[in-house]
Enzyme design. Structure first.
Site, PDB file in Angstrom:
ATOM      1  N   HIS A   1       0.847  -1.193   0.000  1.00  0.00           N
ATOM      2  CA  HIS A   1       0.000   0.000   0.000  1.00  0.00           C
ATOM      3  C   HIS A   1       0.879   1.238   0.000  1.00  0.00           C
ATOM      4  O   HIS A   1       1.825   1.345   0.782  1.00  0.00           O
ATOM      5  CB  HIS A   1      -0.915   0.030   1.224  1.00  0.00           C
ATOM      6  CG  HIS A   1      -1.735   1.281   1.325  1.00  0.00           C
ATOM      7  ND1 HIS A   1      -1.621   2.167   2.370  1.00  0.00           N
ATOM      8  CD2 HIS A   1      -2.680   1.808   0.485  1.00  0.00           C
ATOM      9  CE1 HIS A   1      -2.460   3.178   2.192  1.00  0.00           C
ATOM     10  NE2 HIS A   1      -3.114   2.986   1.058  1.00  0.00           N
ATOM     11  N   SER A   2       0.597   2.152  -0.930  1.00  0.00           N
ATOM     12  CA  SER A   2       1.198   3.480  -0.935  1.00  0.00           C
ATOM     13  C   SER A   2       2.721   3.404  -1.005  1.00  0.00           C
ATOM     14  O   SER A   2       3.267   2.830  -1.946  1.00  0.00           O
ATOM     15  CB  SER A   2       0.710   4.246   0.303  1.00  0.00           C
ATOM     16  OG  SER A   2       0.983   5.624   0.194  1.00  0.00           O
ATOM     17  N   GLN A   3       3.414   3.971  -0.012  1.00  0.00           N
ATOM     18  CA  GLN A   3       4.879   3.965  -0.006  1.00  0.00           C
ATOM     19  C   GLN A   3       5.446   2.574  -0.228  1.00  0.00           C
ATOM     20  O   GLN A   3       6.492   2.407  -0.862  1.00  0.00           O
ATOM     21  CB  GLN A   3       5.393   4.531   1.322  1.00  0.00           C
ATOM     22  CG  GLN A   3       6.911   4.570   1.430  1.00  0.00           C
ATOM     23  CD  GLN A   3       7.388   4.589   2.877  1.00  0.00           C
ATOM     24  OE1 GLN A   3       6.689   4.107   3.773  1.00  0.00           O
ATOM     25  NE2 GLN A   3       8.555   5.177   3.110  1.00  0.00           N
TER      26      GLN A   3
END
Length: 376
Positions: free
Chosen positions: A211-213
């Site tokens: 997720h994300s980063q």
């Protein structure tokens, strides 16, 4: 009094049984919960010697394992494994959902984050997100998000004019989970690469959910262990290629296209400067960023080409403006991938923290369906 208390408790339990049975996320049966640390090395000397770079890993095993490969869940910036364990309004998290579907679930805290120790003598500087930043990007972008899709956000739990903002009890419960994290992705990626490859070497083949980063970590992990990464579910992965837009400081980023960390290209790239890039003439449509890509002929990513990839984008997140650039870059580099915009399957109103929002179980079901159909 004792008889009356017994009857009250019995009534309470009986009233809960239908509710539990009606919620698929509550049907999970944990056969075993365990944890371990992976990676790490000693640094310093004498009284100042410490271990650094180790990563906390929590494992949930169902009573009956029905899926061939486990899931490794890797959180994004400012977060920890609590993202997967439950929602700020008290519902079951994605870890419980996937456990109920028969997956062994691994959850990590990134090195130098949460339960993975950070040491001032050895680790890079930390930063943190303010309540205002968390509200703008994650929980209440409809109030002051600065991207075109922000006003479509409806799925954060709660109600009232302060929903998703400081002082609202659900926001405060979420913000309490936020932690300091290493400010530099360029310094975080090598730590995660060392720890995550060590994790796969220990547990064997797995599906990676980022997720994300953490999207920055899935690509080099697959590059280093292509036989052990059986699929990548990249939920709004850090991007787009080569440039920060909207929420970052506009300018160059991710010099290797998907990461700051070196990737294996064919023909080989001895440095990021070997990648020749060009920008599209314009965006694909209203509200979308203009993508950067490799100049023709593009170098390929041979270690990722046989790994199925799903990129997931919500309707109202800042990623709605540019995740298509990441999907296109992968395709150009020979990596088969599916870009799932949740609106394409009738799921609307979500922001970046979709695993915590009101319809989180519905989204998890879509991810499971894709894994079941594409990971062999």
């Amino acid at each position: 009094m004792k008889l009356r208390l017994t009857l009250v408790l019995a009534g309470l339990v009986s009233s809960l049984i239908p509710a539990l049975a009606a919620d698929p996320a509550q049907k999970q049966s944990i056969a075993q919960r365990e944890f371990f640390y992976i990676g790490g090395r000693y640094r310093g000397a004498g009284a100042g010697e410490v271990m650094t770079g180790q990563m906390y890993v929590e494992v949930l095993r169902p009573v009956k394992i029905r899926r061939r490969y486990p899931l490794v869940l890797i959180h994004g910036a400012g977060q920890t494994a609590t993202n997967w364990m439950g929602t700020p309004d008290g519902r079951a998290g994605w870890a419980d959902y996937f456990l109920s579907e028969g997956y062994v679930v691994y959850m990590v805290d990134q090195p130098a984050r949460g339960r993975s120790a950070w040491h001032s003598s050895t680790n890079p500087m930390l930063t943190a997100m303010s309540p205002a930043m968390v509200a703008q990007r994650f929980t209440a972008p409809e109030v002051n998000g600065n991207w075109p899709q922000a006003k479509k956000h409806t799925q954060w739990p709660g109600s009232g004019p302060g929903k998703g903002q400081k002082g609202d009890p659900i926001f405060d419960a979420f913000y309490a989970t936020q932690v300091e994290y290493v400010a530099s992705n360029a310094e975080t990626e090598p730590m995660m690469q060392a720890a995550s490859t060590a994790l796969l070497d220990r547990i064997g083949p797995a599906v990676i959910l980022t997720h994300s980063q953490a999207g920055l970590f899935g690509w080099p992990l697959a590059d280093a262990r292509p036989k052990l990464v059986k699929g990548i579910v990249a939920v709004e992965p850090s991007g787009p290629p080569f440039e920060d837009v909207l929420t970052g400081v506009d300018g160059k980023a991710r010099a290797w296209g998907l990461t700051d960390f070196p990737l294996t290209y064919d023909p080989p790239a001895t440095g990021a400067s070997d990648l020749k890039v060009v920008r599209d003439a314009g965006p694909d449509g209203p509200g979308l960023a203009t993508c950067w890509k490799q100049a023709d002929p593009p170098r390929q990513l041979p270690n990722l080409k046989d790994i199925p990839v799903l990129i997931v984008t919500s309707e109202a997140s800042y990623h709605a403006a540019y995740d298509h650039c990441t999907a296109r870059y992968l395709s150009q580099a020979g990596v088969r991938n599916t870009h799932l915009r949740l609106t394409d399957v009738g799921i609307r109103g979500n922001g970046h923290m979709m695993m915590l929002e009101k319809n989180s179980a519905e989204i998890a079901a879509k991810l499971h369906q894709w894994i079941a159909a594409n990971v062999k």
